[in-house]
Design a protein around this motif. Structure first.
Motif, PDB file in Angstrom:
ATOM      1  N   ASN A 313       2.446  -5.587  15.920  1.00  0.00           N
ATOM      2  CA  ASN A 313       3.407  -6.186  16.879  1.00  0.00           C
ATOM      3  C   ASN A 313       4.105  -7.501  16.885  1.00  0.00           C
ATOM      4  O   ASN A 313       3.656  -8.445  17.623  1.00  0.00           O
ATOM      5  N   LEU A 314       4.966  -7.475  16.045  1.00  0.00           N
ATOM      6  CA  LEU A 314       5.846  -8.686  15.934  1.00  0.00           C
ATOM      7  C   LEU A 314       7.157  -8.534  15.922  1.00  0.00           C
ATOM      8  O   LEU A 314       7.783  -7.512  15.543  1.00  0.00           O
ATOM      9  N   PHE A 315       7.954  -9.334  16.861  1.00  0.00           N
ATOM     10  CA  PHE A 315       9.106  -9.216  17.391  1.00  0.00           C
ATOM     11  C   PHE A 315      10.054 -10.522  17.305  1.00  0.00           C
ATOM     12  O   PHE A 315       9.797 -11.534  17.285  1.00  0.00           O
ATOM     13  N   PHE A 316      11.199 -10.414  16.648  1.00  0.00           N
ATOM     14  CA  PHE A 316      12.255 -11.333  16.120  1.00  0.00           C
ATOM     15  C   PHE A 316      13.601 -11.056  16.839  1.00  0.00           C
ATOM     16  O   PHE A 316      14.193  -9.874  16.491  1.00  0.00           O
ATOM     17  N   ARG A 317      14.130 -12.002  17.371  1.00  0.00           N
ATOM     18  CA  ARG A 317      15.416 -11.758  17.986  1.00  0.00           C
ATOM     19  C   ARG A 317      16.569 -13.109  17.697  1.00  0.00           C
ATOM     20  O   ARG A 317      15.929 -14.128  18.051  1.00  0.00           O
ATOM     21  N   ASP A 318      17.748 -12.646  17.654  1.00  0.00           N
ATOM     22  CA  ASP A 318      18.736 -13.899  17.765  1.00  0.00           C
ATOM     23  C   ASP A 318      18.256 -15.079  16.635  1.00  0.00           C
ATOM     24  O   ASP A 318      18.056 -16.209  16.962  1.00  0.00           O
ATOM     25  N   VAL A 319      18.248 -14.679  15.534  1.00  0.00           N
ATOM     26  CA  VAL A 319      17.620 -15.576  14.196  1.00  0.00           C
ATOM     27  C   VAL A 319      18.939 -15.718  13.170  1.00  0.00           C
ATOM     28  O   VAL A 319      19.306 -14.730  12.538  1.00  0.00           O
ATOM     29  N   GLU A 320      19.281 -17.090  12.830  1.00  0.00           N
ATOM     30  CA  GLU A 320      20.149 -17.301  12.072  1.00  0.00           C
ATOM     31  C   GLU A 320      19.290 -18.019  10.623  1.00  0.00           C
ATOM     32  O   GLU A 320      18.833 -18.961  10.984  1.00  0.00           O
ATOM     33  N   ILE A 321      19.573 -17.426   9.451  1.00  0.00           N
ATOM     34  CA  ILE A 321      18.744 -17.777   8.460  1.00  0.00           C
ATOM     35  C   ILE A 321      19.756 -17.965   7.205  1.00  0.00           C
ATOM     36  O   ILE A 321      20.492 -17.179   6.957  1.00  0.00           O
ATOM     37  N   THR A 322      19.375 -19.299   6.540  1.00  0.00           N
ATOM     38  CA  THR A 322      20.296 -19.711   5.280  1.00  0.00           C
ATOM     39  C   THR A 322      19.066 -19.817   4.300  1.00  0.00           C
ATOM     40  O   THR A 322      18.201 -20.859   4.461  1.00  0.00           O
ATOM     41  N   THR A 323      18.877 -19.211   3.203  1.00  0.00           N
ATOM     42  CA  THR A 323      17.917 -19.293   2.294  1.00  0.00           C
ATOM     43  C   THR A 323      18.382 -18.862   0.906  1.00  0.00           C
ATOM     44  O   THR A 323      18.987 -17.808   0.561  1.00  0.00           O
ATOM     45  N   GLN A 324      18.005 -19.358  -0.356  1.00  0.00           N
ATOM     46  CA  GLN A 324      18.013 -18.876  -1.698  1.00  0.00           C
ATOM     47  C   GLN A 324      17.196 -17.805  -2.120  1.00  0.00           C
ATOM     48  O   GLN A 324      17.371 -17.166  -3.248  1.00  0.00           O
ATOM     49  N   GLU A 325      16.269 -17.691  -1.623  1.00  0.00           N
ATOM     50  CA  GLU A 325      15.281 -16.674  -2.095  1.00  0.00           C
ATOM     51  C   GLU A 325      15.292 -15.410  -0.945  1.00  0.00           C
ATOM     52  O   GLU A 325      16.451 -15.282  -0.431  1.00  0.00           O
ATOM     53  N   HIS A 326      14.073 -14.719  -0.640  1.00  0.00           N
ATOM     54  CA  HIS A 326      14.210 -13.686   0.154  1.00  0.00           C
ATOM     55  C   HIS A 326      14.258 -13.773   1.596  1.00  0.00           C
ATOM     56  O   HIS A 326      13.735 -14.710   2.074  1.00  0.00           O
ATOM     57  N   PHE A 327      14.879 -12.880   2.042  1.00  0.00           N
ATOM     58  CA  PHE A 327      15.068 -12.842   3.680  1.00  0.00           C
ATOM     59  C   PHE A 327      13.856 -12.415   4.173  1.00  0.00           C
ATOM     60  O   PHE A 327      13.072 -12.959   5.081  1.00  0.00           O
ATOM     61  N   ILE A 328      13.028 -11.209   3.498  1.00  0.00           N
ATOM     62  CA  ILE A 328      11.848 -10.814   3.834  1.00  0.00           C
ATOM     63  C   ILE A 328      10.878 -10.562   2.788  1.00  0.00           C
ATOM     64  O   ILE A 328      11.312  -9.884   1.870  1.00  0.00           O
ATOM     65  N   ARG A 329       9.810 -11.235   2.485  1.00  0.00           N
ATOM     66  CA  ARG A 329       8.710 -10.794   1.326  1.00  0.00           C
ATOM     67  C   ARG A 329       7.435 -10.608   1.935  1.00  0.00           C
ATOM     68  O   ARG A 329       6.966 -11.322   2.394  1.00  0.00           O
TER      69      ARG A 329
END
Length: 396
Positions: A313-329
């Motif tokens: 039960n984990l919830f994520f909303r309205d997130v802006e991401i900049t990264t050189q590696e994984h979005f999700i790992r």
């Protein structure tokens, strides 16, 4: 405490006391082992002990505060509390968890090893305000409420870059906590939720719950907000919103290990902007053989016991991401997959996209993912859904 330089050993706050550090006041804490004796009741990485406590310590106090624009400054780099002999290996193997807590004394005397003092260590206390202060040059964790109820941490600044275990704020088996307008620049994780480790954490069985983190900045650090790896008493009902992660290694970081027990549930993160160095969302639930031996191996599946931790039960909303590696790992536990994760309205720019191992009911919707490498790896996934997700190739 007026402006000036003041030297002290460990200070203990009693009920109905507000220690107010005026602007220009610098509280310099001693670095001898004797400055933190006699040993007091505390927790070390989720296991109860008698040891150093903290620069500022409280036990069973009510209505206490630490306020002002002054600074708390840890001891110099060559201080004995930094180099005192400690145990080898993980804490659960170093401490006899079957011994009564009053006999688990680690004060650096008579061949006993010594656990380093936290900067602020408040234990079994109620109605706490920490506001405005600056903390620099810690020895280990900085702000740590343990078994506390009713905590406000507002407008503080923590700088522990270069301290290997220099977490910013560790909420440990505490409830009803508000953290706001804090700026953390740390040698380890920034905002961290913990609830005990191994058999001792299960014996105590006290959750971290009802936590709000808002209007905060994470700069240097291993994880901007981290749950675990101590999960024995459960971590639940954490709401983070309107925060910035700028230069942190990881954004949303989730950890546990097979022997840690308990789990994490009901996590809500929204309206976050992150420009980070490594993985934006990382689930590291198995660890490495260095610390847990063969239990770090994904297979074979192990029998489910009281020491098997659960994430759900984990919830994520309205997130802006900049990264050189994984979005999700996400490297999870096969016998108890990560379950029920929903992400929506994400704007992602990353080097790599998605790695999922042992997950169930994982949904991403109404999002844009720009990446240099568009490979998606899913191993032992069940009911993974991408709804209205635009995948765009990002040129080198």
């Amino acid at each position: 405490m007026p402006s000036g330089i003041w030297h002290t050993s460990r200070l203990e706050l009693k009920s109905n006391i507000n220690l107010d550090l005026k602007e220009g006041a610098e509280l310099h804490v001693g670095g001898e082992i004797e400055d933190f004796l006699p040993a007091v009741f505390t927790r070390v990485e989720g296991i109860e002990v008698m040891s150093s406590g903290g620069f500022i310590y409280a036990y069973k106090a009510e209505n206490i505060a630490l306020t002002g624009k002054g600074k708390i400054i840890g001891p110099p780099g060559d201080a004995p509390v930094r180099s005192a002999p400690g145990p080898k290996g993980v804490v659960e193997n170093a401490i006899d968890q079957d011994a009564p807590v009053k006999e688990r004394v680690y004060d650096g005397h008579k061949g006993r090893f010594f656990y380093k003092p936290k900067s602020i260590c408040l234990v079994e206390s109620k109605n706490i305000l920490i506001e405005g202060i600056n903390i620099e040059n810690s020895v280990t964790w900085n702000v740590t409420p343990i078994y506390c109820d009713g905590v406000i941490i507002r407008g503080i600044t923590v700088n522990s870059v270069g301290i290997p275990t220099g977490d910013g704020i560790d909420i440990e088996s505490s409830r009803n906590v508000l953290i706001e307008y804090a700026t953390l620049n740390n040698g380890d994780d920034c905002f961290t939720m913990k609830s005990g480790r191994d058999k001792d954490g299960i014996r105590v069985d006290r959750p971290t719950e009802n936590i709000v983190v808002r209007y905060c900045i994470s700069e240097a650090g291993h994880g901007a907000i981290t749950t675990g790896s101590e999960t024995a008493g459960w971590i639940r009902n954490v709401y983070l919103h309107d925060c910035i992660f700028d230069g942190t290694d990881r954004g949303f970081r989730f950890k546990t290990r097979r022997p840690r027990g308990g789990g994490v549930e009901n996590i809500y993160y929204e309206r976050v902007k992150m420009n980070i160095k490594r993985h934006a969302l990382e689930w590291d639930l198995l660890g490495s053989r260095t610390y847990v031996g063969e239990l770090a191996d994904r297979l074979p599946k192990r029998p489910i016991t009281d020491l098997t931790p659960v994430y759900r039960n984990l919830f994520f909303r309205d997130v802006e991401i900049t990264t050189q590696e994984h979005f999700i790992r996400a490297k999870c536990i096969p016998e108890v997959p990560l379950t029920n994760v929903v992400m929506e309205n994400l704007d992602i720019t990353s080097g790599h996209t998605i790695l999922l191992r042992d997950v169930k009911d994982f949904v991403i919707k109404n999002s844009v993912i720009r990446s240099k490498n568009q490979n998606i790896e899913i191993l032992e996934g069940e009911n993974e859904r991408f709804e209205n997700v635009e995948m765009l190739y990002l040129k080198e």
